[in-house]
Design a protein around this motif. Structure first.
Motif, mmCIF file in Angstrom:
data_model
loop_
_atom_site.group_PDB
_atom_site.id
_atom_site.type_symbol
_atom_site.label_atom_id
_atom_site.label_comp_id
_atom_site.label_asym_id
_atom_site.label_seq_id
_atom_site.Cartn_x
_atom_site.Cartn_y
_atom_site.Cartn_z
ATOM 1 N N VAL A 140 9.073 -3.519 -0.322
ATOM 2 C CA VAL A 140 10.506 -3.707 -0.157
ATOM 3 C C VAL A 140 10.844 -3.415 1.300
ATOM 4 C CG1 VAL A 140 12.784 -2.913 -0.882
ATOM 5 C CG2 VAL A 140 10.908 -2.929 -2.519
ATOM 6 N N GLU A 141 11.520 -4.343 1.953
ATOM 7 C CA GLU A 141 11.931 -4.140 3.340
ATOM 8 C C GLU A 141 13.255 -3.392 3.353
ATOM 9 O OE1 GLU A 141 10.125 -4.750 5.960
ATOM 10 O OE2 GLU A 141 8.548 -5.797 4.877
ATOM 11 N N THR A 142 13.293 -2.299 4.125
ATOM 12 C CA THR A 142 14.511 -1.507 4.261
ATOM 13 C C THR A 142 14.839 -1.362 5.733
ATOM 14 O OG1 THR A 142 13.427 0.652 4.457
ATOM 15 C CG2 THR A 142 13.815 -0.177 2.208
ATOM 16 N N ALA A 143 15.992 -0.768 6.029
ATOM 17 C CA ALA A 143 16.386 -0.535 7.424
ATOM 18 C C ALA A 143 15.398 0.395 8.120
ATOM 19 C CB ALA A 143 17.791 0.043 7.473
ATOM 20 N N ILE B 289 7.218 4.971 -1.640
ATOM 21 C CA ILE B 289 6.631 5.642 -0.482
ATOM 22 C C ILE B 289 6.765 4.773 0.765
ATOM 23 C CG2 ILE B 289 5.011 7.067 -1.801
ATOM 24 C CD1 ILE B 289 2.817 5.043 -1.225
ATOM 25 N N ALA B 290 6.737 5.434 1.918
ATOM 26 C CA ALA B 290 6.787 4.740 3.209
ATOM 27 C C ALA B 290 5.436 4.095 3.502
ATOM 28 C CB ALA B 290 7.149 5.737 4.310
ATOM 29 N N GLU B 291 5.411 3.227 4.491
ATOM 30 C CA GLU B 291 4.172 2.505 4.823
ATOM 31 C C GLU B 291 3.054 3.452 5.259
ATOM 32 O OE1 GLU B 291 2.646 -1.591 6.867
ATOM 33 O OE2 GLU B 291 4.670 -0.904 7.305
ATOM 34 N N ASP B 292 3.379 4.470 6.075
ATOM 35 C CA ASP B 292 2.357 5.443 6.487
ATOM 36 C C ASP B 292 1.744 6.134 5.272
ATOM 37 O OD1 ASP B 292 2.735 4.836 9.143
ATOM 38 O OD2 ASP B 292 3.922 6.631 9.592
ATOM 39 N N ASP B 293 2.581 6.488 4.307
ATOM 40 C CA ASP B 293 2.082 7.125 3.089
ATOM 41 C C ASP B 293 1.238 6.154 2.262
ATOM 42 O OD1 ASP B 293 3.197 9.601 3.651
ATOM 43 O OD2 ASP B 293 5.074 9.141 2.619
ATOM 44 N N ALA B 294 1.614 4.875 2.272
ATOM 45 C CA ALA B 294 0.825 3.878 1.538
ATOM 46 C C ALA B 294 -0.586 3.780 2.121
ATOM 47 C CB ALA B 294 1.524 2.515 1.581
ATOM 48 N N HIS B 295 -0.698 3.879 3.442
ATOM 49 C CA HIS B 295 -2.026 3.870 4.071
ATOM 50 C C HIS B 295 -2.809 5.124 3.685
ATOM 51 C CE1 HIS B 295 -1.811 0.220 6.506
ATOM 52 N NE2 HIS B 295 -0.538 0.527 6.719
ATOM 53 N N CYS B 296 -2.122 6.258 3.609
ATOM 54 C CA CYS B 296 -2.780 7.494 3.157
ATOM 55 C C CYS B 296 -3.264 7.357 1.715
ATOM 56 C CB CYS B 296 -1.829 8.681 3.285
ATOM 57 S SG CYS B 296 -1.547 9.215 4.986
ATOM 58 N N GLY C 215 12.153 0.370 7.560
ATOM 59 C CA GLY C 215 10.823 -0.233 7.510
ATOM 60 C C GLY C 215 10.384 -0.511 6.085
ATOM 61 N N ALA C 216 9.155 -0.948 5.952
ATOM 62 C CA ALA C 216 8.622 -1.313 4.638
ATOM 63 C C ALA C 216 8.465 -0.070 3.762
ATOM 64 C CB ALA C 216 7.284 -2.021 4.788
ATOM 65 N N ARG C 217 8.766 -0.228 2.493
ATOM 66 C CA ARG C 217 8.581 0.810 1.488
ATOM 67 C C ARG C 217 7.775 0.164 0.356
ATOM 68 N NH1 ARG C 217 10.120 5.830 2.765
ATOM 69 N NH2 ARG C 217 10.665 6.268 0.625
ATOM 70 N N TYR C 218 7.067 0.992 -0.384
ATOM 71 C CA TYR C 218 6.203 0.503 -1.458
ATOM 72 C C TYR C 218 6.567 1.229 -2.735
ATOM 73 C CZ TYR C 218 3.856 -1.649 2.384
ATOM 74 O OH TYR C 218 3.615 -2.415 3.490
ATOM 75 N N ARG C 219 6.852 0.441 -3.776
ATOM 76 C CA ARG C 219 7.286 0.986 -5.049
ATOM 77 C C ARG C 219 6.233 0.725 -6.115
ATOM 78 N NH1 ARG C 219 13.407 -1.480 -4.905
ATOM 79 N NH2 ARG C 219 14.188 -0.075 -3.281
ATOM 80 N N SER C 220 6.085 1.687 -6.991
ATOM 81 C CA SER C 220 5.192 1.535 -8.129
ATOM 82 C C SER C 220 5.604 2.550 -9.189
ATOM 83 C CB SER C 220 3.729 1.734 -7.721
ATOM 84 O OG SER C 220 2.873 1.328 -8.774
ATOM 85 N N ALA C 221 4.792 2.671 -10.214
ATOM 86 C CA ALA C 221 5.038 3.655 -11.269
ATOM 87 C C ALA C 221 3.704 4.072 -11.856
ATOM 88 C CB ALA C 221 5.935 3.065 -12.354
ATOM 89 N N LEU C 222 3.631 5.336 -12.253
ATOM 90 C CA LEU C 222 2.450 5.880 -12.916
ATOM 91 C C LEU C 222 2.876 6.519 -14.225
ATOM 92 C CD1 LEU C 222 0.712 7.719 -9.924
ATOM 93 C CD2 LEU C 222 -0.125 5.655 -11.054
ATOM 94 N N ALA C 223 2.056 6.343 -15.241
ATOM 95 C CA ALA C 223 2.275 7.070 -16.490
ATOM 96 C C ALA C 223 1.985 8.551 -16.224
ATOM 97 C CB ALA C 223 1.359 6.519 -17.581
#
Length: 193
Positions: free
Chosen positions: A7-10, A129-136, A12-20
């Motif tokens: 998802v593009e936000t002001a 999560i933010a893009e940096d966190d997605a890389h982590c 920067g890119a954010r990444y959404r998901s869900a975990l049980a």
């Protein structure tokens, strides 16, 4: 595990998901185990007088004896053929490079693991999560897969399946789940569906 949505936000890119809930608990346990292994390696490094004088951190000069940790911290240099000066040249080079760079590699792996723990939804659920966190996340999940794959002796030829009575059968299921989690995240980072 749901696919990751970019998802593009002001900001920067954010990444959404869900975990049980059970997936979040499992991932937390796996990351903590990985972090414990890294801390054990880091704290077992010998004291170096030069480090005390210069402040420059050094680590082990010898590779880990444990196959799993060796997979996470492989040699830096692998000769393609026998070196004319003998194998001691490669060993000496690896020893020096390991001593200089292993602390920062472990620190980077620990940082990635901590970012996963900090952004993991407690009790499961939707998260972003933010893009940096997605890389982590991608880095940490990869390290967990490498460790688990080594324990399962996964190579180019499998195993793809273990009989239910096999003591590692459940671990193979976890490995495959991590593979899907990582694939969805990498596709999300690449902007693909």
């Amino acid at each position: 595990m749901r696919k990751w949505k970019r998802v593009e936000t002001a900001d920067g890119a954010r990444y959404r998901s869900a975990l049980a809930a059970h997936e979040a608990a499992l991932l937390e346990s796996l990351v903590n185990s990985l972090m414990d292994m890294l801390v054990d390696r880091e704290t077992s490094s010998p004291t170096d007088e030069l480090e005390e004088l210069t402040g420059m951190r050094t680590g082990h000069s010898q590779p880990p004896e444990d196959d799993t940790m060796l997979r996470l911290l492989p040699d830096f240099f692998r000769p393609q053929h026998d070196h004319p000066a003998g194998s001691r040249t490669a060993e000496s080079l690896n020893s020096a490079l390991r001593s200089l760079h292993e602390p920062e590699i472990i620190e980077a792996k620990r940082h990635a693991g901590q970012r996963v723990l900090d952004t993991l939804p407690a009790g499961g659920g939707k998260f972003e999560i933010a893009e940096d966190d997605a890389h982590c996340w991608a880095s940490c999940v990869n390290d967990i897969r490498l460790a688990l794959g080594t324990m399962l002796e996964i190579g180019a030829d499998g195993p793809d399946h273990l009989p239910p009575e096999h003591p590692m059968a459940g671990h193979l299921d976890v490995y495959q789940w991590l593979t899907v989690l990582q694939e969805y995240l990498v596709l999300g980072l690449m902007g693909k569906r």
